[in-house]
Enzyme design. Structure first.
Site: not given
Length: 303
Positions: A137-139
């Site tokens: 999942i994105d930062k």
């Protein structure tokens, strides 16, 4: 030394060589590509060029990728929010702002660094820099991730992702008022031809499906639950923008005038899968992080 070849398309005509090459693989940074060009690892039509060379249709690009330096992921003690762990799998709740695995610009402080300190037995299928990582999942997205502790678990979890049997539900705050309570976005996602550093709905993209349902409406925003059927890069962010309801706080896909949230307001709250060894169905729920709750309370007060 690995060799990669690319024929410049008419859509790529006029694009800088360093920018085009960096767009071919998300693991390549533009600065890294510029170093390759300077070192003579890149040729266009069998001749070396400079980083500002403007590509022409049908140019033949040859990239000789040097062998990567051997890197070791340094274990770092972290207070990980672990929801489940056994001999095969770990389920962890990643905080907003944390990168999942080391990459150029983020050699430390990542979830993988913390996992390496927590346990030594992570699967090696994704290599040294991404041990155990089955999906990402994105930062700036918070929430649940499943991590494989051995190769058998890794293969079986990936197989479930491929077969679309993993349950992944996200809570998203989006701009605008979604009028209908439920909907599905079925639109292919690929590299944005106008901006190779971002994704977009494009005819040449990969099949992507997102289901959504409205949870709450505010004066200018909608709280929605988004369920992934596929798992393309930035899928929810791209799909919600595509239908006219970009995520609040999103610096890449959202409007310039948005709320201050240090990135998209998105949380992976539900994760369900079959245990890779026993086959038992496991499902986990992570509550909204405090910043998300505070933001919703503020919107309710304003309304």
């Amino acid at each position: 030394m690995k060799k990669v070849e690319h024929l410049v398309s008419s859509e790529e005509n006029g694009e800088r060589i360093d920018k085009l090459i960096a767009s071919l693989d998300e693991q390549w940074s533009r600065s890294q590509v510029q170093q390759w060009i300077k070192a003579g690892f890149v040729e266009v039509n069998a001749e070396q060029v400079k980083a500002n060379y403007k590509c022409q249709t049908d140019d033949e690009i040859a990239i000789s990728i040097p062998e990567p330096e051997l890197l070791n992921v340094e274990p770092e003690e972290m207070d990980l929010d672990i929801y489940y762990e056994d001999q095969d799998v770990i389920v962890v709740n990643k905080p907003k702002g944390m990168v999942v695995h080391p990459a150029p610009g983020h050699p430390s402080g990542t979830l993988v660094n913390g996992l390496m300190a927590h346990c030594k037995d992570l699967s090696g299928i994704n290599g040294v820099l991404r041990p155990g990582i089955v999906h990402r999942i994105d930062k700036d997205t918070s929430g649940l991730l499943m991590v494989a502790k051995n190769d058998l678990a890794h293969e079986r979890l990936v197989d479930q992702l491929v077969k679309k049997t993993v349950v992944r539900k996200y809570v998203a705050l989006v701009h605008g008022i979604i009028p209908h309570d439920h909907g599905t976005v079925d639109a292919p996602i690929g590299r944005n031809p106008a901006d190779r550093q971002s994704m977009a709905v494009t005819e040449k993209g990969k099949h992507a499906v997102t289901h959504f349902s409205v949870k709450e409406r505010f004066e200018q925003f909608t709280l929605a639950e988004c369920e992934l059927e596929t798992g393309r890069t930035h899928q929810i962010r791209v799909h919600m923008k595509y239908i006219g309801y970009p995520l609040a706080g999103d610096p890449k896909y959202g409007p310039k005038q948005t709320i201050s949230a240090d990135g998209q307001v998105l949380h992976a709250g539900v994760l369900g899968f079959q245990h890779p060894r026993t086959g038992e169905y496991l499902e986990f729920n992570a509550p909204l992080p405090q910043y998300f709750v505070a933001l919703l309370n503020k919107l309710r007060q304003n309304d």
